[in-house]
Motif scaffolding. Structure first.
Motif, short mmCIF file in Angstrom:
data_model
loop_
_atom_site.label_atom_id
_atom_site.label_comp_id
_atom_site.label_asym_id
_atom_site.label_seq_id
_atom_site.Cartn_x
_atom_site.Cartn_y
_atom_site.Cartn_z
N CYS A 176 9.95 -0.67 1.79
CA CYS A 176 9.66 0.14 2.91
C CYS A 176 9.22 -0.36 4.29
CB CYS A 176 8.54 1.19 2.30
SG CYS A 176 6.94 0.26 1.98
N HIS A 177 9.13 -1.66 4.18
CA HIS A 177 8.70 -2.79 5.31
C HIS A 177 7.25 -2.52 5.73
CE1 HIS A 177 13.05 -3.02 5.47
NE2 HIS A 177 13.10 -1.89 5.44
N THR A 178 6.54 -1.89 4.78
CA THR A 178 5.11 -1.89 5.01
C THR A 178 4.51 -3.15 5.10
OG1 THR A 178 5.08 0.23 4.24
CG2 THR A 178 2.90 -0.79 4.39
N ALA A 179 3.64 -3.61 5.55
CA ALA A 179 2.84 -4.85 5.77
C ALA A 179 2.13 -4.94 4.20
CB ALA A 179 1.70 -5.07 6.80
N VAL A 180 2.54 -6.09 3.71
CA VAL A 180 1.98 -6.51 2.53
C VAL A 180 0.73 -6.97 2.66
CG1 VAL A 180 2.34 -8.01 0.32
CG2 VAL A 180 4.54 -6.70 1.42
N VAL A 181 -0.48 -6.94 1.56
CA VAL A 181 -1.76 -7.34 1.57
C VAL A 181 -1.81 -8.11 0.27
CG1 VAL A 181 -2.39 -5.47 3.17
CG2 VAL A 181 -2.69 -5.20 0.74
N LYS A 182 -2.92 -8.81 0.13
CA LYS A 182 -3.34 -9.32 -1.19
C LYS A 182 -4.30 -8.52 -1.93
CE LYS A 182 -1.03 -13.29 -0.72
NZ LYS A 182 0.07 -13.80 -1.68
N LYS A 183 -4.15 -8.47 -3.19
CA LYS A 183 -5.17 -7.77 -4.02
C LYS A 183 -5.28 -8.37 -5.14
CE LYS A 183 -5.47 -3.24 -6.03
NZ LYS A 183 -4.56 -1.81 -6.34
N ASN A 184 -6.66 -8.50 -5.62
CA ASN A 184 -7.02 -9.41 -6.86
C ASN A 184 -6.72 -8.26 -8.16
OD1 ASN A 184 -7.67 -11.58 -5.76
ND2 ASN A 184 -9.93 -11.09 -5.58
N LEU A 185 -6.14 -8.92 -9.00
CA LEU A 185 -5.85 -8.58 -10.44
C LEU A 185 -6.34 -9.27 -11.61
CD1 LEU A 185 -2.36 -6.52 -10.25
CD2 LEU A 185 -4.86 -5.59 -10.13
N THR A 186 -6.68 -8.87 -12.78
CA THR A 186 -6.96 -9.95 -13.86
C THR A 186 -5.64 -10.14 -14.64
OG1 THR A 186 -9.24 -8.79 -13.97
CG2 THR A 186 -8.31 -10.20 -16.10
N GLN A 187 -5.18 -11.33 -14.58
CA GLN A 187 -3.92 -11.91 -15.05
C GLN A 187 -4.21 -13.04 -15.92
OE1 GLN A 187 -0.63 -11.39 -12.05
NE2 GLN A 187 -2.38 -11.75 -10.62
N TRP A 188 -2.93 -13.26 -16.91
CA TRP A 188 -2.91 -14.40 -17.73
C TRP A 188 -2.37 -15.43 -16.90
CZ3 TRP A 188 -4.95 -14.37 -22.47
CH2 TRP A 188 -5.45 -13.13 -23.10
N PHE A 189 -2.99 -16.69 -17.46
CA PHE A 189 -2.87 -17.98 -16.77
C PHE A 189 -2.39 -19.11 -18.03
CE2 PHE A 189 -4.81 -16.12 -13.47
CZ PHE A 189 -3.99 -16.68 -12.23
N GLU B 159 9.33 -13.00 -3.91
CA GLU B 159 10.82 -12.66 -3.27
C GLU B 159 10.98 -11.12 -2.73
OE1 GLU B 159 11.28 -13.04 -7.85
OE2 GLU B 159 10.02 -13.80 -6.32
N GLN B 160 10.00 -10.60 -2.96
CA GLN B 160 10.22 -9.16 -2.58
C GLN B 160 9.49 -8.80 -1.15
OE1 GLN B 160 8.92 -7.29 -6.28
NE2 GLN B 160 10.41 -5.67 -5.96
N VAL B 161 8.82 -10.00 -0.82
CA VAL B 161 8.19 -9.96 0.50
C VAL B 161 8.81 -10.73 1.62
CG1 VAL B 161 5.88 -10.61 1.72
CG2 VAL B 161 5.88 -10.16 -0.59
N VAL B 162 9.44 -9.67 2.41
CA VAL B 162 10.28 -10.46 3.63
C VAL B 162 9.27 -10.45 5.02
CG1 VAL B 162 12.30 -10.13 5.14
CG2 VAL B 162 12.14 -9.69 2.30
N ASP B 163 9.04 -11.50 5.48
CA ASP B 163 8.47 -11.70 6.81
C ASP B 163 7.13 -10.75 6.72
OD1 ASP B 163 10.48 -13.20 8.07
OD2 ASP B 163 11.57 -11.41 8.62
N GLY B 164 6.44 -10.98 5.57
CA GLY B 164 5.15 -10.31 5.53
C GLY B 164 5.27 -8.70 5.13
N PRO C 288 0.70 -1.16 0.04
CA PRO C 288 0.00 0.11 -0.07
C PRO C 288 0.57 1.33 0.00
CG PRO C 288 -0.64 -1.66 1.65
CD PRO C 288 0.64 -1.88 1.14
N SER C 289 2.20 1.28 0.69
CA SER C 289 2.98 2.20 0.77
C SER C 289 3.56 2.65 -0.62
CB SER C 289 4.18 2.14 1.74
OG SER C 289 5.04 3.41 1.80
N CYS C 290 4.42 1.82 -1.34
CA CYS C 290 4.85 1.73 -2.50
C CYS C 290 3.90 1.70 -3.65
CB CYS C 290 5.84 0.60 -2.79
SG CYS C 290 7.39 0.66 -1.81
N ASN C 291 2.71 1.32 -3.52
CA ASN C 291 1.59 1.45 -4.44
C ASN C 291 1.98 0.46 -5.64
OD1 ASN C 291 -1.00 1.98 -4.92
ND2 ASN C 291 -0.43 3.93 -6.32
#
Length: 808
Positions: free
Chosen positions: A176-189, A166-171, A157-160
């Motif tokens: 910037c060490h802000t808590a990371v959250v999950k967000k839904n995006l439309t993506q290719w599979f 691998e960029q998420v370290v201990d959540g 949410p901070s870096c937007n």
């Protein structure tokens, strides 16, 4: 011997004579030896690179001397997150830093003296490669194997911006060490699940490490059971998959993934705040954490109920963190009496525990998770679990509320990346026509150079108007390019197909030629790729086969994983520990051949182990001994004939025994034992050299075989000695030595002598003699005979070539 001068000399000769390059005219003898290609980092070659590339090159050289036309290419997996992160930190463009790193690595790889065919080099970041990666995407799209859907990503949410795992370290965000959250995006599979069963069954016939095959089997995760439809009181339906339909009457709750769309839809007004808060907190946890067996399972009641289709009972619906929307149906049924996780969940939230399966022994306290006999299950009472599973699903099939189903743990491959440094996804989005594939004639969709990297919530490409704004290929109206790039695993999922035809500008590869060159005969790389790269490559191969491009189903016939070289302290090498071993430091002192031989001799290849400076010193002395002997033998005047007596027979035995063992060991990457046998051979050569009278012709031939055995393991040094011995052509044009089995049959053999099964001495006897002759020799032996005086030999027990037991 000036090793550095020699290395340069022979590398120039190899290049001039094209000795390292594949000759298509000999394709009938091809041997495709491939190391997993490297990411071009700024650092120089580390020990891991050397351990993979250097030692596999020795195997490839061995195969060349065995008569194969070896193809051993090299290239670079050049797209990826590190270069983009480096650009954000330093302002240096990913293309500039990557190409500079490649140039540096090319130089050091050439200095290694490996037999790489540089004519077939590929760099995945170049247009002449990623054009065909985009072609592959379009082919998969045409076959219905590429599609879009919503999926969760890591969001800071901070870096937007979106973050890779691998960029998420201990959540938290690593920047910037802000808590990371999950967000839904439309993506290719990519629809890898269409090949789940074949990916599973195909493992049986592969010459791969059993552990790797087991990891893929577990990753694919085949389960046989039933898919059962529950209906919420609102009329909304959802399905659960279970392998234990025999416990359906014991369901006391159902759990949905917090990110499941029905959670938001079905949550009642009085539960909204609690549920919203729970969903947000859950979004901070990684999937790995949520599935951890040691993590406490939590949930929240959403205020709604569902109807159990087998008994029409109403059960509460929970949102629970241990259920993932991206796995299975995103919903599970809770049977506390017969599942340990559900039992703990029921205790925590005061839910009913209803036993519906009874064991036939004393140890059937709840939760009872084994099979047994059904109870409290109406007309299905008294059935075995196996019988009940089938009968209950059959009942639901009649009601159109269930079906027998095979389920797989494997999920479709998410290939969208909200990044810049990758292959652009070749799709155009038009408001009128929807998602439109870029026409093949317009490939490649080029990656623009002038981009803004600073994280602000949009991918770098989405901010580039010149890239994004295009005309729709169908209607000609204004449209937008897809702003995402492809997962770098897509680039590496097919590179082995491009190598043999790397300079083909008309197509990714010529099918007729590739079907002769593939599959890869020997693939070498790290075990960490067991469930990603190796699985994806198998999927792509099978998909291209079904499109008619390939006539084989598996990309890699045989697979070897190298071990890990640890620091001298036995720990993994890291700068923070100060235990990093730099190959350059040793190569500057000893040369590349000594360093290569040290890695070959000092470790079991598939296991690795801690580095020791003592090892390289010992190998340096070994090479010095070879050089001294080479200098003497090269000065011997050739003579015709010569005696072939006991000493020659002894050396010939060691010579052929070594050839047999080294040939066997090189074939199976047992390099340490191969070098050990060569050391024994060298000792035997020195022993023979000490004799006053020698068969010089035989001696030179034996030493020539020694150098030929050594050649794949110390190529520059062996070439120089081979030339010293008067040979005009490269040692790698020479055939690999062949064992003469007759030389392994000794005329005489030393055997142990026992008296009544107790050791008393040893005696040398001719092979093939009978018992009477053995008795005569024993009575004539100056050490054995005195011990037999006055005693009667009642019996002789003879184990040929090993033991004589005298029974007195």
């Amino acid at each position: 011997m000036d090793v550095f001068k020699i290395e340069k000399k022979w590398q120039e000769i190899w290049e001039k004579e094209k000795i390292n390059y594949f000759n298509p005219k000999n394709i009938d003898k091809k041997y495709y030896c491939l190391e997993m290609f490297s990411y071009p980092s700024a650092a120089k070659l580390h020990v891991g690179h050397w351990y993979n590339y250097g030692l596999t090159d020795s195997f490839a050289r061995y195969k060349k001397m065995k008569g194969f036309e070896v193809f051993q290419p090299m290239g670079f997996d050049a797209f990826g997150l590190p270069a983009e992160n480096y650009a954000i930190k330093t302002g240096i463009h990913p293309k500039d830093s990557t190409l500079q790193n490649i140039e540096n690595m090319e130089q050091t790889l050439r200095e290694m003296g490996a037999m790489f065919d540089w004519n077939s080099e590929i760099k995945t970041c170049e247009e002449n490669y990623y054009k065909w990666t985009q072609w592959l995407f379009l082919k998969l799209y045409e076959k219905g194997l590429a599609y879009r859907k919503e999926a969760p990503v890591n969001w800071c949410p901070s870096c937007n911006t979106v973050l890779a795992n691998e960029q998420v370290v201990d959540g938290a965000c690593e920047r910037c060490h802000t808590a990371v959250v999950k967000k839904n995006l439309t993506q290719w599979f990519f629809k890898i699940t269409d090949y789940a069963e074949e990916l599973l069954s195909g493992l049986n016939d592969l010459d791969w490490p059993e552990k790797t095959k087991s990891m893929q089997r577990n990753w694919i995760g085949k389960s046989t059971g039933g898919e059962i439809e529950f209906t919420a009181e609102s009329g909304d339906k959802f399905k659960v998959f279970t392998t234990r339909a025999d416990t359906l009457f014991g369901v006391s709750f159902v759990a949905l993934a917090p990110e499941h769309p029905l959670v938001a839809k079905l949550t009642t007004a009085d539960r909204k705040d609690a549920v919203d808060n729970y969903v947000y907190e859950t979004s901070k946890a990684s999937e790995i954490d949520r599935l951890s067996t040691v993590r406490e399972k939590t949930g929240v009641f959403i205020g709604a109920y569902a109807i159990n289709p087998i008994n029409n009972k109403k059960v509460p619906i929970f949102a629970a963190d241990y259920v993932l929307y991206s796995y299975g149906t995103g919903a599970v049924m809770g049977v506390p009496a017969h599942d340990e996780r559900d039992f703990l969940f029921a205790q925590k939230y005061d839910l009913p525990v209803v036993r519906v399966v009874k064991g036939d022994g004393e140890n059937d306290q709840l939760p009872f998770t084994q099979y047994g006999i059904t109870i409290n299950s109406q007309k299905f009472d008294g059935l075995t679990s196996d019988e009940a599973k089938k009968a209950i699903v059959n009942e639901l099939v009649k009601q159109n509320k269930g079906e027998h189903k095979i389920n797989y743990r494997l999920r479709d491959w998410l290939v969208s990346r909200q990044r810049y440094w990758g292959a652009p996804i070749p799709v155009i989005h038009c408001e009128k026509c929807g998602a439109v594939p870029v026409p093949y004639k317009d490939l490649p969709v080029k990656l623009p150079y002038d981009v803004e990297f600073k994280p602000d919530g949009k991918s770098p490409l989405a901010k580039h108007d010149g890239f994004m704004n295009v005309k729709c290929p169908i209607c000609g109206g204004d449209a937008k390019r897809d702003p995402d790039t492809l997962d770098t695993f897509v680039c590496s999922s097919w590179y082995y197909l491009r190598y043999p035809d790397a300079n083909n500008a008309k197509e990714p590869f010529n099918p007729e030629y590739i079907n002769k060159m593939l599959p890869v005969d020997k693939y070498v790389g790290g075990a960490e790729h067991a469930c990603m790269h190796l699985l994806y490559s198998r999927f792509i191969t099978k998909a291209l086969r079904d499109m008619g491009y390939l006539n084989f189903s598996e990309p890699f016939k045989s697979l070897v994983h190298q071990g890990v070289i640890l620091g001298p302290d036995g720990m993994r090498m890291s700068k923070s520990r100060g235990n990093v071993i730099s190959p350059d430091d040793y190569i500057k002192q000893y040369g590349s051949d000594v360093f290569r031989l040290t890695l070959m001799f000092g470790f079991s290849y598939t296991e690795g182990g801690p580095w020791s400076d003592d090892g390289i010193k010992a190998i340096s002395k070994f090479m010095d001994r070879i050089e001294r002997l080479a200098d003497k033998i090269s000065k011997l005047k050739p003579e015709k004939g010569g005696d072939y007596g006991k000493e020659e027979k002894d050396l010939d035995y060691v010579r052929n025994y070594t050839i047999k063992c080294v040939d066997r060991d090189m074939e199976v990457f047992s390099f340490n034992t191969a070098i050990a046998r060569m050391m024994e051979f060298l000792n035997a050569l020195y022993k023979y050299d000490a004799l006053e009278t020698k068969n010089k012709k035989f001696y030179r031939e034996a030493f020539g075989d020694f150098i030929a055995l050594l050649a794949p393991c110390a190529p520059h040094f062996a070439e120089e000695v081979w030339e010293m011995l008067g040979n005009k052509k490269s040692v790698f044009y020479a055939p690999y030595p062949v064992c003469d089995e007759k030389a392994l049959v000794k005329d005489e053999v030393e055997v142990a002598v026992q008296f009544n099964s107790k050791m008393r001495g040893r005696i040398v006897i001719p092979t093939g003699i009978d018992e009477n002759e053995i008795r005569s020799l024993l009575l004539a032996d100056e050490k054995i005979a005195p011990m037999l005086e006055g005693k009667e030999i009642k019996k002789l027990i003879v184990i040929p070539n090993r033991l004589i037991n005298i029974i007195l």
